[in-house]
Scaffold this motif. Structure first.
Motif, mmCIF file in Angstrom:
data_model
loop_
_atom_site.group_PDB
_atom_site.id
_atom_site.type_symbol
_atom_site.label_atom_id
_atom_site.label_comp_id
_atom_site.label_asym_id
_atom_site.label_seq_id
_atom_site.Cartn_x
_atom_site.Cartn_y
_atom_site.Cartn_z
ATOM 1 N N LEU A 1 44.284 44.550 29.261
ATOM 2 C CA LEU A 1 43.226 43.541 29.437
ATOM 3 C C LEU A 1 42.920 43.332 30.914
ATOM 4 O O LEU A 1 41.747 43.182 31.310
ATOM 5 C CB LEU A 1 43.664 42.227 28.796
ATOM 6 C CG LEU A 1 43.760 42.232 27.266
ATOM 7 C CD1 LEU A 1 44.322 40.897 26.757
ATOM 8 C CD2 LEU A 1 42.376 42.484 26.649
ATOM 9 N N ALA A 2 43.991 43.318 31.746
ATOM 10 C CA ALA A 2 43.758 43.161 33.195
ATOM 11 C C ALA A 2 42.982 44.342 33.748
ATOM 12 O O ALA A 2 42.065 44.184 34.580
ATOM 13 C CB ALA A 2 45.106 43.018 33.908
ATOM 14 N N ALA A 3 43.344 45.577 33.277
ATOM 15 C CA ALA A 3 42.628 46.774 33.745
ATOM 16 C C ALA A 3 41.162 46.751 33.324
ATOM 17 O O ALA A 3 40.258 47.130 34.083
ATOM 18 C CB ALA A 3 43.321 48.028 33.230
ATOM 19 N N ILE A 4 40.933 46.292 32.065
ATOM 20 C CA ILE A 4 39.543 46.214 31.577
ATOM 21 C C ILE A 4 38.738 45.216 32.408
ATOM 22 O O ILE A 4 37.578 45.464 32.793
ATOM 23 C CB ILE A 4 39.546 45.840 30.093
ATOM 24 C CG1 ILE A 4 40.108 46.996 29.250
ATOM 25 C CG2 ILE A 4 38.138 45.484 29.618
ATOM 26 C CD1 ILE A 4 40.276 46.669 27.795
ATOM 27 N N GLN A 5 39.362 44.063 32.686
ATOM 28 C CA GLN A 5 38.632 43.055 33.491
ATOM 29 C C GLN A 5 38.334 43.578 34.894
ATOM 30 O O GLN A 5 37.239 43.359 35.435
ATOM 31 C CB GLN A 5 39.481 41.774 33.563
ATOM 32 C CG GLN A 5 39.574 41.034 32.229
ATOM 33 C CD GLN A 5 40.474 39.830 32.310
ATOM 34 O OE1 GLN A 5 41.150 39.624 33.333
ATOM 35 N NE2 GLN A 5 40.513 39.060 31.227
ATOM 36 N N ASN A 6 39.349 44.266 35.491
ATOM 37 C CA ASN A 6 39.136 44.834 36.836
ATOM 38 C C ASN A 6 38.044 45.878 36.818
ATOM 39 O O ASN A 6 37.175 45.928 37.705
ATOM 40 C CB ASN A 6 40.463 45.414 37.335
ATOM 41 C CG ASN A 6 40.360 45.898 38.788
ATOM 42 O OD1 ASN A 6 39.776 45.226 39.632
ATOM 43 N ND2 ASN A 6 40.922 47.065 39.068
ATOM 44 N N LYS A 7 38.084 46.748 35.781
ATOM 45 C CA LYS A 7 37.055 47.794 35.665
ATOM 46 C C LYS A 7 35.688 47.175 35.450
ATOM 47 O O LYS A 7 34.678 47.641 36.025
ATOM 48 C CB LYS A 7 37.421 48.718 34.506
ATOM 49 C CG LYS A 7 36.458 49.878 34.318
ATOM 50 C CD LYS A 7 36.513 50.838 35.488
ATOM 51 C CE LYS A 7 35.633 52.078 35.251
ATOM 52 N NZ LYS A 7 35.615 52.994 36.427
ATOM 53 N N HIS B 1 34.675 44.230 36.501
ATOM 54 C CA HIS B 1 34.228 43.621 37.751
ATOM 55 C C HIS B 1 33.687 44.678 38.703
ATOM 56 O O HIS B 1 32.629 44.504 39.343
ATOM 57 C CB HIS B 1 35.411 42.863 38.372
ATOM 58 C CG HIS B 1 35.066 42.206 39.676
ATOM 59 N ND1 HIS B 1 34.221 41.128 39.778
ATOM 60 C CD2 HIS B 1 35.466 42.491 40.963
ATOM 61 C CE1 HIS B 1 34.083 40.767 41.035
ATOM 62 N NE2 HIS B 1 34.859 41.599 41.785
ATOM 63 N N THR B 2 34.437 45.811 38.788
ATOM 64 C CA THR B 2 33.991 46.910 39.669
ATOM 65 C C THR B 2 32.656 47.463 39.198
ATOM 66 O O THR B 2 31.747 47.735 40.009
ATOM 67 C CB THR B 2 35.037 48.021 39.687
ATOM 68 O OG1 THR B 2 36.293 47.483 40.113
ATOM 69 C CG2 THR B 2 34.643 49.149 40.619
ATOM 70 N N GLU C 1 30.358 45.910 37.489
ATOM 71 C CA GLU C 1 29.292 44.938 37.765
ATOM 72 C C GLU C 1 28.839 45.004 39.220
ATOM 73 O O GLU C 1 27.636 44.908 39.512
ATOM 74 C CB GLU C 1 29.804 43.530 37.415
ATOM 75 C CG GLU C 1 29.932 43.300 35.908
ATOM 76 C CD GLU C 1 30.514 41.932 35.607
ATOM 77 O OE1 GLU C 1 30.965 41.267 36.563
ATOM 78 O OE2 GLU C 1 30.547 41.559 34.402
ATOM 79 N N GLN C 2 29.800 45.172 40.154
ATOM 80 C CA GLN C 2 29.436 45.281 41.575
ATOM 81 C C GLN C 2 28.603 46.540 41.823
ATOM 82 O O GLN C 2 27.596 46.523 42.559
ATOM 83 C CB GLN C 2 30.705 45.297 42.425
ATOM 84 C CG GLN C 2 31.440 43.965 42.464
ATOM 85 C CD GLN C 2 32.701 44.022 43.315
ATOM 86 O OE1 GLN C 2 33.221 45.117 43.586
ATOM 87 N NE2 GLN C 2 33.185 42.849 43.729
ATOM 88 N N THR C 3 29.050 47.662 41.229
ATOM 89 C CA THR C 3 28.300 48.927 41.394
ATOM 90 C C THR C 3 26.909 48.793 40.816
ATOM 91 O O THR C 3 25.912 49.252 41.401
ATOM 92 C CB THR C 3 29.046 50.064 40.711
ATOM 93 O OG1 THR C 3 30.364 50.174 41.277
ATOM 94 C CG2 THR C 3 28.323 51.384 40.894
ATOM 95 N N LEU C 4 26.804 48.157 39.630
ATOM 96 C CA LEU C 4 25.491 47.980 38.991
ATOM 97 C C LEU C 4 24.571 47.128 39.866
ATOM 98 O O LEU C 4 23.366 47.411 39.993
ATOM 99 C CB LEU C 4 25.692 47.334 37.619
ATOM 100 C CG LEU C 4 24.421 47.040 36.826
ATOM 101 C CD1 LEU C 4 23.677 48.364 36.537
ATOM 102 C CD2 LEU C 4 24.759 46.333 35.527
ATOM 103 N N SER C 5 25.143 46.099 40.469
ATOM 104 C CA SER C 5 24.324 45.226 41.330
ATOM 105 C C SER C 5 23.810 45.982 42.542
ATOM 106 O O SER C 5 22.640 45.852 42.939
ATOM 107 C CB SER C 5 25.174 44.020 41.748
ATOM 108 O OG SER C 5 24.459 43.200 42.645
#
Length: 448
Positions: free
Chosen positions: A371-377, A379-380, A382-386
């Motif tokens: 779950l932590a890896a999924i959340q980190n992925k 977040h990353t 979302e930043q790339t998409l932005s």
């Protein structure tokens, strides 16, 4: 001088000879003793020990005989038995094959009763030929009993209800204890001397064998048999049977029944039939007893050749083997149970259920990491998409249109790059930053 050769026996042959000697010489014997080590086998046979203070003997009673025992024997109980001495050849055990069993107190009285019954029967005291029919319509009834007992009250009540016109004379007498027998004989003699009744009822209420013993007294029984007046014996309850019942002209099951037999009512014919039935039953019972005595004598003589003994021996052997088999089966089941428990413990020790808590903990830990890896992925991503969205917006034609430019297309949706693509009167679509214009060309100015 010739020397005689000694007789050499096998163990089996010796036991057979000893058994035959015991059975042939002793025959049936009576024995009073204390019962112990009682085993009521599943086959229905009883095995036990009879003992006194100095000695003991093994005994067996097979189910064909013990079915007739009217009580349940217990260890430590004093009993009276009749049986035949024998030998269980398989083990060489000296034993008694029991045919009859009674509690010691009543048993001794019963033995005395049977001996007197056999004696009087042999003399013809109980012969049915000497019994007389009761008068069909008695003119006067005599009752020989205790004047204070419940029996006389019951009889007088029934006689008064059924036939109040029938005269009744009471000849009082004791009906229990040492003085009872002489008193009963005296009452009988008084009734004979007066000769005022044409039927007599003699009896009392129920009680133990000892309580009713005066009605088994030889002098009383002989007096009843010799009575010139017909007598109804009404002693005790229906299950109580005394020698007076056999000597009397008719046995009534209870004193109340005797009162009904001598009284007249609408059931008179039925009573007459009942009288014949009782007399027939008495005659049959007496004849059967005579046959039984004769059979017992012949049975004793023929017992040596009777195959029943071998059957009894086989039955005892079978019961012994069955007991050993049952014990072996119990032992085998116990061993199997212990083996099963050991295997069960080993299986439980290696069971996945023992590792399940650890695996569950590991799974929970890995799930948290996932779950932590999924959340980190996420977040990353979302930043790339932005970032990419910003770059894409910078290159978007919409940004160019926002600076005042427009996009022109013809009716086919084709982009118009120069004036050569347009003819006069053609309809065009102009896309602005906000909204669209539909125009029609009027004059085309060719490009240079």
């Amino acid at each position: 001088m010739a020397i005689s050769q000694p007789v050499i026996y096998t163990v089996s042959r010796l036991n057979t000879v000893v058994r035959l000697l015991l059975e042939q010489e002793m025959g049936l014997v009576w024995l009073t003793a204390e019962i112990s080590n009682l085993v009521q086998h599943s086959s229905g046979h009883w095995y036990f020990t009879l003992k006194d203070q100095q000695a003991q003997i093994k005994a067996a009673m097979f189910k064909g005989q013990n079915r007739r025992v009217s009580f349940r024997p217990q260890n430590g109980q004093q009993i009276l038995v009749q049986g035949q001495l024998s030998l269980y050849e398989a083990r060489g055990d000296y034993q008694l094959i029991v045919e009859k069993m009674q509690p010691a107190g009543d048993g001794l009285l019963q033995m005395k009763l049977e001996a007197l019954k056999t004696k009087l029967s042999a003399e013809g005291v109980f012969d049915s030929q000497r019994k007389r029919a009761l008068p069909t319509q008695p003119k006067q009834v005599g009752i020989i009993t205790s004047p204070t007992g419940a029996a006389v009250h019951d009889m007088l009540t029934i006689l008064a209800r059924r036939d109040p016109a029938l005269p009744v004379i009471l000849y009082p007498s004791a009906v229990q204890g040492e003085s009872a027998a002489p008193a009963l004989i005296k009452a009988l003699e008084t009734a004979w001397q007066r000769n005022e009744c044409d039927v007599l009822i003699i009896g009392r209420g129920g009680g133990s064998l000892e309580d009713l013993w005066c009605f088994n007294d030889e002098s009383v029984v002989r007096a009843i048999a010799a009575s010139p007046i017909p007598i109804i014996s009404a002693v005790g309850h229906e299950t109580d049977v005394t020698l007076s019942d056999f000597a009397a002209d008719l046995r009534a099951p209870t004193p109340s029944a005797a009162a009904e037999l001598v009284s007249r009512d609408q059931q008179q014919q039925l009573h007459k039939v009942a009288q014949y039935q009782h007399r027939l039953q008495q005659a049959i019972q007496l004849r059967l007893q005579q046959y039984h005595l004769s059979w017992q004598q012949k049975f004793t003589q023929l017992n040596i050749q009777n195959p029943e003994f071998q059957l009894r021996q086989k039955i005892q052997k079978q019961d012994e083997l069955q007991s050993r088999l049952e014990r072996a089966m119990v032992q085998k089941m116990r061993q199997s149970r212990q083996q099963w428990e050991r295997e069960h413990q080993r299986l439980q020790h290696q069971s996945p259920q023992q590792r399940l808590p650890l695996l569950t903990k590991q799974h929970s830990h890995l799930l948290q990491r996932l779950l932590a890896a999924i959340q980190n992925k996420q977040h990353t991503s979302e930043q790339t998409l932005s970032r990419l969205s910003s770059q894409l917006n910078a290159l978007s034609p919409l940004q160019v249109l926002a600076r005042g430019y427009s996009v022109t297309t013809n009716a086919n949706g084709e982009l118009i790059h120069n004036s050569h693509q347009v003819t006069e009167g053609e309809k065009l679509s102009i896309r602005l930053h906000e909204g669209t214009l539909l125009v029609t060309t009027e004059k085309v100015q060719p490009g240079s």
